[in-house]
Design a protein around this motif. Structure first.
Motif, mmCIF file in Angstrom:
data_model
loop_
_atom_site.group_PDB
_atom_site.id
_atom_site.type_symbol
_atom_site.label_atom_id
_atom_site.label_comp_id
_atom_site.label_asym_id
_atom_site.label_seq_id
_atom_site.Cartn_x
_atom_site.Cartn_y
_atom_site.Cartn_z
ATOM 1 N N TRP A 114 -11.365 6.220 3.374
ATOM 2 C CA TRP A 114 -12.115 6.737 1.857
ATOM 3 C C TRP A 114 -12.369 5.919 0.969
ATOM 4 N N ALA A 115 -11.266 5.316 0.487
ATOM 5 C CA ALA A 115 -11.020 4.799 -0.928
ATOM 6 C C ALA A 115 -11.594 3.238 -0.745
ATOM 7 N N ILE A 116 -11.677 2.721 0.366
ATOM 8 C CA ILE A 116 -12.430 1.525 0.591
ATOM 9 C C ILE A 116 -13.923 1.681 0.623
ATOM 10 N N ALA A 117 -14.247 2.858 1.067
ATOM 11 C CA ALA A 117 -15.746 3.151 1.197
ATOM 12 C C ALA A 117 -16.286 3.525 -0.191
ATOM 13 N N GLU A 118 -15.093 4.223 -0.901
ATOM 14 C CA GLU A 118 -15.895 4.521 -2.301
ATOM 15 C C GLU A 118 -15.688 3.370 -3.015
ATOM 16 N N ALA A 119 -14.972 2.152 -3.024
ATOM 17 C CA ALA A 119 -15.114 0.921 -3.406
ATOM 18 C C ALA A 119 -16.109 0.148 -3.584
ATOM 19 N N LYS A 120 -16.747 0.068 -2.038
ATOM 20 C CA LYS A 120 -18.117 -0.178 -1.577
ATOM 21 C C LYS A 120 -19.056 0.424 -2.341
ATOM 22 N N ARG A 121 -19.133 1.708 -2.448
ATOM 23 C CA ARG A 121 -20.111 2.609 -2.859
ATOM 24 C C ARG A 121 -20.212 2.181 -4.309
ATOM 25 N N ARG A 122 -19.078 1.943 -4.984
ATOM 26 C CA ARG A 122 -19.208 1.540 -6.442
ATOM 27 C C ARG A 122 -19.398 0.274 -6.763
ATOM 28 N N GLY A 123 -19.752 -0.713 -5.982
ATOM 29 C CA GLY A 123 -20.042 -1.893 -5.901
ATOM 30 C C GLY A 123 -18.784 -3.088 -6.208
ATOM 31 N N CYS A 124 -17.687 -2.513 -5.811
ATOM 32 C CA CYS A 124 -16.675 -3.697 -5.942
ATOM 33 C C CYS A 124 -16.769 -4.445 -4.799
ATOM 34 N N GLY A 125 -16.171 -5.763 -5.314
ATOM 35 C CA GLY A 125 -16.042 -7.000 -4.507
ATOM 36 C C GLY A 125 -14.783 -7.199 -3.898
ATOM 37 N N LEU A 126 -13.806 -6.548 -4.438
ATOM 38 C CA LEU A 126 -12.497 -6.559 -3.811
ATOM 39 C C LEU A 126 -11.595 -5.298 -3.986
ATOM 40 N N VAL A 127 -10.910 -5.057 -2.874
ATOM 41 C CA VAL A 127 -9.734 -3.847 -2.936
ATOM 42 C C VAL A 127 -8.391 -4.538 -3.021
ATOM 43 N N GLN A 128 -7.620 -4.259 -3.910
ATOM 44 C CA GLN A 128 -6.289 -4.890 -3.989
ATOM 45 C C GLN A 128 -5.243 -3.687 -4.153
ATOM 46 N N LEU A 129 -3.942 -4.205 -3.827
ATOM 47 C CA LEU A 129 -2.809 -3.178 -4.295
ATOM 48 C C LEU A 129 -1.541 -4.020 -4.153
ATOM 49 N N THR A 130 -0.756 -3.470 -4.714
ATOM 50 C CA THR A 130 0.693 -4.016 -4.896
ATOM 51 C C THR A 130 1.654 -3.091 -4.097
ATOM 52 N N SER A 131 2.528 -3.606 -3.532
ATOM 53 C CA SER A 131 3.554 -2.995 -2.892
ATOM 54 C C SER A 131 4.979 -3.413 -3.070
ATOM 55 N N ASP A 132 5.979 -2.634 -3.240
ATOM 56 C CA ASP A 132 7.226 -3.299 -3.492
ATOM 57 C C ASP A 132 7.844 -3.906 -2.447
ATOM 58 N N LYS A 133 8.438 -4.815 -2.533
ATOM 59 C CA LYS A 133 8.993 -5.730 -1.606
ATOM 60 C C LYS A 133 10.236 -4.886 -0.801
ATOM 61 N N GLN A 134 10.711 -3.770 -0.974
ATOM 62 C CA GLN A 134 11.738 -3.135 -0.332
ATOM 63 C C GLN A 134 10.685 -2.061 0.234
ATOM 64 N N ARG A 135 9.755 -2.156 0.479
ATOM 65 C CA ARG A 135 8.925 -1.333 1.631
ATOM 66 C C ARG A 135 8.258 -1.998 2.789
ATOM 67 N N PRO A 136 8.892 -2.586 3.629
ATOM 68 C CA PRO A 136 8.391 -3.352 4.592
ATOM 69 C C PRO A 136 7.339 -2.482 5.745
ATOM 70 N N GLU A 137 7.762 -1.092 5.751
ATOM 71 C CA GLU A 137 7.022 -0.491 6.694
ATOM 72 C C GLU A 137 5.576 -0.202 5.966
ATOM 73 N N ALA A 138 5.522 -0.276 4.540
ATOM 74 C CA ALA A 138 4.150 0.135 3.973
ATOM 75 C C ALA A 138 3.284 -1.378 4.115
ATOM 76 N N HIS A 139 4.080 -2.548 4.204
ATOM 77 C CA HIS A 139 3.432 -3.663 4.351
ATOM 78 C C HIS A 139 2.776 -3.826 5.707
ATOM 79 N N ARG A 140 3.579 -3.572 6.797
ATOM 80 C CA ARG A 140 2.879 -3.408 7.898
ATOM 81 C C ARG A 140 1.624 -2.447 7.885
ATOM 82 N N PHE A 141 1.687 -1.535 7.403
ATOM 83 C CA PHE A 141 0.497 -0.413 7.572
ATOM 84 C C PHE A 141 -0.550 -1.170 6.657
ATOM 85 N N TYR A 142 -0.224 -1.760 5.533
ATOM 86 C CA TYR A 142 -1.457 -2.363 4.647
ATOM 87 C C TYR A 142 -2.066 -3.516 5.763
#
Length: 158
Positions: A114-142
């Protein structure tokens, strides 16, 4: 409506009444518990002030996913104008949390879709995020969503 094989939830803009539930989600892991949390109504005041600032700014969208009347997930989407990348508008995804009982249900993936589709709808050229280095499961997910760990991030606590 977000539908997954294991969960159904409605995604909506957060209200001030959701702040306690959002804080609970933010503190529902060892990393979050160490840097977030609030004791009583007085402890929630910093979060309420932050919510009011977010809610008043059209560049920010604080969302919650709700299932059976309970907040089960949250994320913040911020739209950042900039000169880099030929003046591209960026979407920044932050503070993504899914209730422990619904992790690996597909709800997080549905929220990102949903968030990526909303970013496209609003004309974004890039979606970015940060994730703490202590969250390896989240990194795999992203990574599984197609995000690339292309930059090294730096922070300075004040």
């Amino acid at each position: 409506m977000l539908r997954t094989p294991d969960a159904t939830a409605s995604l909506r803009r957060a209200t001030i009444h959701d702040v306690p539930s959002i804080v609970e989600l933010l503190t529902d892991d060892p990393l979050g518990a160490g840097r977030d949390g609030a004791e009583g109504a007085e402890g929630l005041q910093t979060y309420v002030r932050a919510f009011e600032a977010i809610d008043a700014d059209a560049a920010h969208l604080l969302l919650v996913a709700e299932s059976d009347g309970m907040v089960v997930a949250t994320m913040q989407l911020t739209f950042i104008p900039g000169l880099a990348r030929r003046g591209a508008l960026r979407a920044q995804i932050e503070a993504v949390r899914v209730h422990a009982d619904l992790r690996s249900s597909g709800l997080g993936r549905a929220m990102f879709t949903w968030a990526i589709a909303e970013a496209k709808r609003r004309g974004c050229g890039l979606v970015q995020l940060t994730s703490d280095k202590q969250r390896p499961e989240a990194h795999r997910f992203y990574s599984g969503l197609g995000f690339i760990a292309s930059h090294e991030g730096f922070k300075l606590a004040l």
